[in-house]
Every structure is written in C-alpha cells, then in structure tokens.
Write a protein that holds these residues in place. Structure first.
Motif, PDB file in Angstrom:
ATOM      1  N   GLU A   1      30.613  28.471  40.126  1.00 48.10           N
ATOM      2  CA  GLU A   1      30.838  29.661  40.909  1.00 48.10           C
ATOM      3  C   GLU A   1      30.138  30.980  40.322  1.00 48.10           C
ATOM      4  OE1 GLU A   1      32.999  29.335  43.558  1.00 48.10           O
ATOM      5  OE2 GLU A   1      33.316  27.292  42.791  1.00 48.10           O
ATOM      6  N   ALA A   2      29.502  31.680  41.304  1.00 44.58           N
ATOM      7  CA  ALA A   2      28.812  32.782  41.147  1.00 44.58           C
ATOM      8  C   ALA A   2      29.942  33.969  40.380  1.00 44.58           C
ATOM      9  CB  ALA A   2      28.263  33.433  42.374  1.00 44.58           C
ATOM     10  N   ILE A   3      29.382  34.448  39.223  1.00 45.25           N
ATOM     11  CA  ILE A   3      30.338  35.384  38.491  1.00 45.25           C
ATOM     12  C   ILE A   3      29.597  36.751  38.620  1.00 45.25           C
ATOM     13  CG2 ILE A   3      31.492  33.904  37.029  1.00 45.25           C
ATOM     14  CD1 ILE A   3      29.196  34.517  34.987  1.00 45.25           C
ATOM     15  N   GLU A   4      30.586  37.930  38.539  1.00 43.91           N
ATOM     16  CA  GLU A   4      30.044  39.015  38.632  1.00 43.91           C
ATOM     17  C   GLU A   4      29.628  39.674  37.167  1.00 43.91           C
ATOM     18  OE1 GLU A   4      33.196  41.548  40.548  1.00 43.91           O
ATOM     19  OE2 GLU A   4      33.748  39.959  42.106  1.00 43.91           O
ATOM     20  N   ALA A   5      30.228  39.440  36.278  1.00 47.45           N
ATOM     21  CA  ALA A   5      30.064  39.841  35.064  1.00 47.45           C
ATOM     22  C   ALA A   5      30.564  39.142  33.904  1.00 47.45           C
ATOM     23  CB  ALA A   5      30.518  41.502  35.066  1.00 47.45           C
ATOM     24  N   LEU A   6      29.866  38.952  32.710  1.00 45.84           N
ATOM     25  CA  LEU A   6      30.591  38.527  31.426  1.00 45.84           C
ATOM     26  C   LEU A   6      30.474  39.702  30.380  1.00 45.84           C
ATOM     27  CD1 LEU A   6      28.811  35.102  31.251  1.00 45.84           C
ATOM     28  CD2 LEU A   6      31.190  35.612  31.708  1.00 45.84           C
ATOM     29  N   PRO A   7      31.758  39.698  29.767  1.00 50.72           N
ATOM     30  CA  PRO A   7      32.961  39.095  29.882  1.00 50.72           C
ATOM     31  C   PRO A   7      33.546  39.506  31.220  1.00 50.72           C
ATOM     32  CG  PRO A   7      33.320  40.555  28.488  1.00 50.72           C
ATOM     33  CD  PRO A   7      31.898  40.535  28.658  1.00 50.72           C
ATOM     34  N   PRO A   8      34.285  38.745  32.084  1.00 52.92           N
ATOM     35  CA  PRO A   8      35.068  39.261  33.190  1.00 52.92           C
ATOM     36  C   PRO A   8      35.982  40.255  32.829  1.00 52.92           C
ATOM     37  CG  PRO A   8      35.676  36.858  32.618  1.00 52.92           C
ATOM     38  CD  PRO A   8      34.728  37.413  31.717  1.00 52.92           C
ATOM     39  N   PRO A   9      36.178  41.155  33.957  1.00 53.40           N
ATOM     40  CA  PRO A   9      37.119  42.237  33.755  1.00 53.40           C
ATOM     41  C   PRO A   9      38.617  41.758  33.506  1.00 53.40           C
ATOM     42  CG  PRO A   9      35.897  42.529  35.562  1.00 53.40           C
ATOM     43  CD  PRO A   9      35.545  41.053  35.175  1.00 53.40           C
ATOM     44  N   PRO A  10      39.361  42.167  32.503  1.00 54.59           N
ATOM     45  CA  PRO A  10      40.706  41.685  32.070  1.00 54.59           C
ATOM     46  C   PRO A  10      41.557  41.477  33.284  1.00 54.59           C
ATOM     47  CG  PRO A  10      40.046  43.474  30.584  1.00 54.59           C
ATOM     48  CD  PRO A  10      38.925  43.619  31.798  1.00 54.59           C
ATOM     49  N   GLU A  11      41.557  42.411  34.341  1.00 50.02           N
ATOM     50  CA  GLU A  11      42.279  42.171  35.512  1.00 50.02           C
ATOM     51  C   GLU A  11      41.911  40.734  36.225  1.00 50.02           C
ATOM     52  OE1 GLU A  11      39.196  45.248  36.517  1.00 50.02           O
ATOM     53  OE2 GLU A  11      40.587  44.977  34.970  1.00 50.02           O
ATOM     54  N   THR A  12      40.745  40.446  36.362  1.00 55.31           N
ATOM     55  CA  THR A  12      40.170  39.303  36.754  1.00 55.31           C
ATOM     56  C   THR A  12      40.710  38.130  35.998  1.00 55.31           C
ATOM     57  OG1 THR A  12      38.337  40.407  37.621  1.00 55.31           O
ATOM     58  CG2 THR A  12      38.049  37.850  37.514  1.00 55.31           C
ATOM     59  N   VAL A  13      40.747  38.300  34.649  1.00 54.65           N
ATOM     60  CA  VAL A  13      41.203  36.911  33.940  1.00 54.65           C
ATOM     61  C   VAL A  13      42.563  36.959  33.993  1.00 54.65           C
ATOM     62  CG1 VAL A  13      41.654  36.211  31.546  1.00 54.65           C
ATOM     63  CG2 VAL A  13      39.027  37.268  32.072  1.00 54.65           C
ATOM     64  N   ALA A  14      43.439  37.920  34.036  1.00 52.69           N
ATOM     65  CA  ALA A  14      44.740  38.096  34.176  1.00 52.69           C
ATOM     66  C   ALA A  14      45.130  37.377  35.669  1.00 52.69           C
ATOM     67  CB  ALA A  14      45.332  39.334  34.284  1.00 52.69           C
ATOM     68  N   ARG A  15      44.351  37.735  36.820  1.00 50.70           N
ATOM     69  CA  ARG A  15      44.908  36.986  38.079  1.00 50.70           C
ATOM     70  C   ARG A  15      44.657  35.717  37.947  1.00 50.70           C
ATOM     71  NH1 ARG A  15      42.202  41.486  40.174  1.00 50.70           N
ATOM     72  NH2 ARG A  15      40.240  40.317  40.524  1.00 50.70           N
ATOM     73  N   ALA A  16      43.371  34.926  37.368  1.00 54.86           N
ATOM     74  CA  ALA A  16      43.093  33.833  37.142  1.00 54.86           C
ATOM     75  C   ALA A  16      44.222  33.202  36.407  1.00 54.86           C
ATOM     76  CB  ALA A  16      41.768  33.698  36.401  1.00 54.86           C
ATOM     77  N   ARG A  17      44.542  33.714  35.321  1.00 52.29           N
ATOM     78  CA  ARG A  17      45.594  33.222  34.305  1.00 52.29           C
ATOM     79  C   ARG A  17      46.957  32.746  35.269  1.00 52.29           C
ATOM     80  NH1 ARG A  17      45.854  35.058  28.402  1.00 52.29           N
ATOM     81  NH2 ARG A  17      46.386  32.824  27.986  1.00 52.29           N
ATOM     82  N   ALA A  18      47.300  33.605  36.041  1.00 49.21           N
ATOM     83  CA  ALA A  18      48.374  33.784  36.645  1.00 49.21           C
ATOM     84  C   ALA A  18      48.551  32.112  37.563  1.00 49.21           C
ATOM     85  CB  ALA A  18      48.628  34.946  37.550  1.00 49.21           C
TER      86      ALA A  18
END
Length: 167
Positions: free
Chosen positions: A129-146
């Motif tokens: 998948e295309a990614i916006e930034a590394l590391p991904p923003p914490p809120e993006t990681v939190a949404r994925a973890r959910a």
C-alpha cells in the motif's frame, strides 16, 4: 528461505534419507501470488504426463490464488478484509480451513503469529500500500491497531464463512 536455499535443503534431506542421486526428479515451475514456485516430484510414476501435471498444479494454485491471495483485490480473503460488516461473510471451505490453521498457530505461538495483522502492515508500508510518512503518525497506528486481533475473528465451517467482531 530463498528458493535456491530451499532446493539445496530438499536435495540434502533426500540424500540423507538414502535417496539414490540417480532418482528422477520432475520439477514444475511457475509464478503465482506475487512469487515463484517449484514443485518437485521425486521418482514420478511411470507414464506421468508432465504437461498434465503442470496444468493440474497451475489450476490448483489459481484456485488458491482466487480464494486467498493478498495480491488480488477480488480474492475471497481481500473482499472479506475490505468488508465493513460484522455479519457472516461466505467463503470457501478451503479458506475456512486455512484461517482455522492460522488461528491454531496464533494460539500455540501465544499470539506471536497474528493473521489479522494486515492493517498494521499497511500503515508501515509492508502490504504493497502507498504510505504517507514513516514513521506513521501515532493516530494512524492506533486506528490500525484497533482493527487487529485474532480474538476478533470468527470462523464457521457450515456453511463456510468468516466474521469480524469489529471492523
């Protein structure tokens, strides 16, 4: 293991088992699911039609690809992954068996293997998948973890289906 290493290991294992190095090995090669495969038939039965064996192998792998590939948007697995429903999602019996085995491995590995990890793999750029930034923003990681957690995945054998407890 890389293909060459795997072949070398298989050859060494066969020799260690007392296989005569002169024994015929029929090798069928091709591509599927974003990678290459090699099927080796040691001491093929007399009269085995190489072309027919290759055709059958390709048909079986195409069926697996259509059901479980993460490289095809139209596979059963990817359609289930995209689904935003908690209702039972009909899939093939083969897909159910593979998911059941994945959940078994999840259990015996104490969660080290998690078949629901794709949302996190996507945000870190490991799923094509295309990614916006590394590391991904914490809120993006939190949404994925959910969205991750094998305990939120349900499997039904009859009729075969998968369901999510959350989307």
């Amino acid at each position: 293991m890389r293909g060459g290493t795997r072949t070398l290991f298989l050859a060494a294992a066969l020799l260690a088992c007392g296989t005569d190095p002169a024994t015929e090995v029929l090798t069928l090669r091709g591509e599927t699911m974003g990678t290459r495969y090699a099927v080796e038939v040691v001491a093929p039965p007399p009269g085995l039609d190489r072309a027919r064996a290759g055709s059958i192998t390709e048909r079986v792998l195409a069926r697996v690809d259509a059901r479980m590939s993460t490289y095809r948007d139209d596979s059963e697995l990817m359609r289930f992954n995209r689904s935003r429903s908690v209702a039972w999602f009909p899939v093939s019996a083969e897909t159910v068996r593979v998911v059941e085995e994945a959940l078994r491995i999840h259990a015996i590995s104490s969660g080290a293997f998690d078949p629901t990890l794709r949302p996190l793999a996507e945000v870190w750029g490991f799923a094509g998948e295309a990614i916006e930034a590394l590391p991904p923003p914490p809120e993006t990681v939190a949404r994925a973890r959910a969205r991750v957690g094998a305990r939120h995945l349900r499997v039904r054998e009859s009729p075969p289906a998968l369901a999510k407890e959350r989307t």
